[in-house]
Design a protein around this motif. Structure first.
Motif, PDB file in Angstrom:
ATOM      1  N   UNK A 142      72.021   7.904  -6.692  1.00 27.71           N
ATOM      2  CA  UNK A 142      71.619   8.570  -5.453  1.00 27.71           C
ATOM      3  C   UNK A 142      71.805   7.652  -4.260  1.00 27.71           C
ATOM      4  N   UNK A 143      72.776   6.772  -4.356  1.00 27.35           N
ATOM      5  CA  UNK A 143      72.983   5.744  -3.337  1.00 27.35           C
ATOM      6  C   UNK A 143      73.553   6.222  -2.024  1.00 27.35           C
ATOM      7  N   UNK A 144      73.997   7.470  -1.938  1.00 29.19           N
ATOM      8  CA  UNK A 144      74.559   7.970  -0.685  1.00 29.19           C
ATOM      9  C   UNK A 144      73.546   8.762   0.131  1.00 29.19           C
ATOM     10  N   UNK A 145      72.347   8.953  -0.380  1.00 31.66           N
ATOM     11  CA  UNK A 145      71.292   9.602   0.391  1.00 31.66           C
ATOM     12  C   UNK A 145      70.713   8.632   1.406  1.00 31.66           C
ATOM     13  N   UNK A 146      69.785   9.089   2.207  1.00 34.13           N
ATOM     14  CA  UNK A 146      69.256   8.231   3.275  1.00 34.13           C
ATOM     15  C   UNK A 146      68.543   6.994   2.729  1.00 34.13           C
ATOM     16  N   UNK A 147      67.676   7.150   1.753  1.00 37.08           N
ATOM     17  CA  UNK A 147      66.977   5.995   1.176  1.00 37.08           C
ATOM     18  C   UNK A 147      67.952   5.170   0.351  1.00 37.08           C
ATOM     19  N   UNK A 148      68.806   5.833  -0.422  1.00 41.19           N
ATOM     20  CA  UNK A 148      69.795   5.129  -1.229  1.00 41.19           C
ATOM     21  C   UNK A 148      70.717   4.255  -0.396  1.00 41.19           C
ATOM     22  N   UNK A 149      71.147   4.760   0.756  1.00 36.61           N
ATOM     23  CA  UNK A 149      72.013   3.974   1.636  1.00 36.61           C
ATOM     24  C   UNK A 149      71.292   2.737   2.159  1.00 36.61           C
ATOM     25  N   UNK A 150      70.047   2.909   2.558  1.00 37.17           N
ATOM     26  CA  UNK A 150      69.282   1.772   3.082  1.00 37.17           C
ATOM     27  C   UNK A 150      69.100   0.707   2.012  1.00 37.17           C
ATOM     28  N   UNK A 151      68.771   1.125   0.803  1.00 39.03           N
ATOM     29  CA  UNK A 151      68.576   0.174  -0.299  1.00 39.03           C
ATOM     30  C   UNK A 151      69.900  -0.504  -0.658  1.00 39.03           C
ATOM     31  N   UNK A 152      70.974   0.281  -0.732  1.00 39.48           N
ATOM     32  CA  UNK A 152      72.291  -0.275  -1.053  1.00 39.48           C
ATOM     33  C   UNK A 152      72.691  -1.340  -0.039  1.00 39.48           C
ATOM     34  N   UNK A 153      72.465  -1.092   1.238  1.00 36.02           N
ATOM     35  CA  UNK A 153      72.812  -2.064   2.276  1.00 36.02           C
ATOM     36  C   UNK A 153      71.998  -3.348   2.135  1.00 36.02           C
ATOM     37  N   UNK A 154      70.714  -3.206   1.819  1.00 35.08           N
ATOM     38  CA  UNK A 154      69.874  -4.400   1.647  1.00 35.08           C
ATOM     39  C   UNK A 154      70.341  -5.240   0.463  1.00 35.08           C
ATOM     40  N   UNK A 155      70.721  -4.584  -0.622  1.00 38.01           N
ATOM     41  CA  UNK A 155      71.237  -5.318  -1.785  1.00 38.01           C
ATOM     42  C   UNK A 155      72.574  -5.963  -1.433  1.00 38.01           C
ATOM     43  N   UNK A 156      73.468  -5.204  -0.811  1.00 36.21           N
ATOM     44  CA  UNK A 156      74.800  -5.696  -0.451  1.00 36.21           C
ATOM     45  C   UNK A 156      74.707  -6.965   0.408  1.00 36.21           C
ATOM     46  N   UNK A 157      73.791  -6.975   1.380  1.00 37.76           N
ATOM     47  CA  UNK A 157      73.637  -8.120   2.288  1.00 37.76           C
ATOM     48  C   UNK A 157      73.301  -9.404   1.544  1.00 37.76           C
ATOM     49  N   UNK A 158      72.809  -9.280   0.318  1.00 36.98           N
ATOM     50  CA  UNK A 158      72.387 -10.450  -0.449  1.00 36.98           C
ATOM     51  C   UNK A 158      73.414 -10.866  -1.509  1.00 36.98           C
ATOM     52  N   UNK A 159      74.642 -10.334  -1.390  1.00 32.56           N
ATOM     53  CA  UNK A 159      75.793 -10.757  -2.186  1.00 32.56           C
ATOM     54  C   UNK A 159      75.540 -10.721  -3.706  1.00 32.56           C
ATOM     55  N   UNK A 160      75.287  -9.535  -4.263  1.00 33.45           N
ATOM     56  CA  UNK A 160      75.024  -9.441  -5.704  1.00 33.45           C
ATOM     57  C   UNK A 160      76.283  -9.686  -6.533  1.00 33.45           C
ATOM     58  N   UNK A 161      76.076 -10.000  -7.818  1.00 35.22           N
ATOM     59  CA  UNK A 161      77.205 -10.122  -8.741  1.00 35.22           C
ATOM     60  C   UNK A 161      77.934  -8.793  -8.878  1.00 35.22           C
ATOM     61  N   UNK A 162      77.138  -7.710  -8.993  1.00 32.42           N
ATOM     62  CA  UNK A 162      77.713  -6.378  -9.154  1.00 32.42           C
ATOM     63  C   UNK A 162      76.798  -5.381  -8.465  1.00 32.42           C
ATOM     64  N   UNK A 163      77.410  -4.472  -7.715  1.00 38.52           N
ATOM     65  CA  UNK A 163      76.674  -3.387  -7.068  1.00 38.52           C
ATOM     66  C   UNK A 163      77.505  -2.120  -7.217  1.00 38.52           C
ATOM     67  N   UNK A 164      77.063  -1.252  -8.114  1.00 38.58           N
ATOM     68  CA  UNK A 164      77.719   0.032  -8.327  1.00 38.58           C
ATOM     69  C   UNK A 164      76.813   1.123  -7.775  1.00 38.58           C
TER      70      UNK A 164
END
Length: 129
Positions: free
Chosen positions: A42-64
């Motif tokens: 559900x990463x393209x919804x409003x909450x999902x997008x916000x969470x995905x961006x926060x994870x992305x900013x922290x340079x994870x090994x994998x983000x699907x």
């Protein structure tokens, strides 16, 4: 649009709730994310997008990111690329229904995640004739 001060006065606060925690734990958050593999459902919804961006900013090994809405995921990726650029890790999006055989095959092929965040939701649209 509300200003931050107007919004905070409406909810009885003078500042965001988690700012001090995010500042004090920033190094730990980055360290954990750098060593972790994430799946956001559900990463393209409003909450999902916000969470995905926060994870992305922290340079994870994998983000699907998995969501039904391919259009919303395209917007998410455009926003991430224009705001944050790229990461060293594996960042991919998948237009899948989490109740489908295709999703089951996706998990069977590459289901190695340290964290799975299910932020998917049923839409609450009005039915009209």
């Amino acid at each position: 649009m509300f200003s931050d001060m107007t919004m905070f006065s409406l909810i009885g606060r003078s500042a965001p709730l988690f700012t001090s925690d995010l500042i004090s734990l920033q190094q730990e958050l980055v360290s954990v994310a750098n060593q972790s593999r994430f799946l956001v459902l559900g990463g393209a919804g409003s909450i999902g997008q916000a969470v995905t961006k926060e994870i992305f900013k922290r340079n994870p090994l994998k983000l699907h990111v998995v969501d039904l809405s391919e259009n919303n995921m395209v917007e998410l990726v455009r926003d991430i690329r224009s705001s944050f650029g790229y990461i060293d890790g594996d960042f991919q999006t998948f237009a899948l229904d989490i109740g489908s055989r295709e999703y089951d095959a996706f998990i069977a092929q590459d289901g190695e995640y340290d964290y799975v965040l299910n932020l998917s939701a049923l839409k609450h649209c009005r039915y009209e004739k």
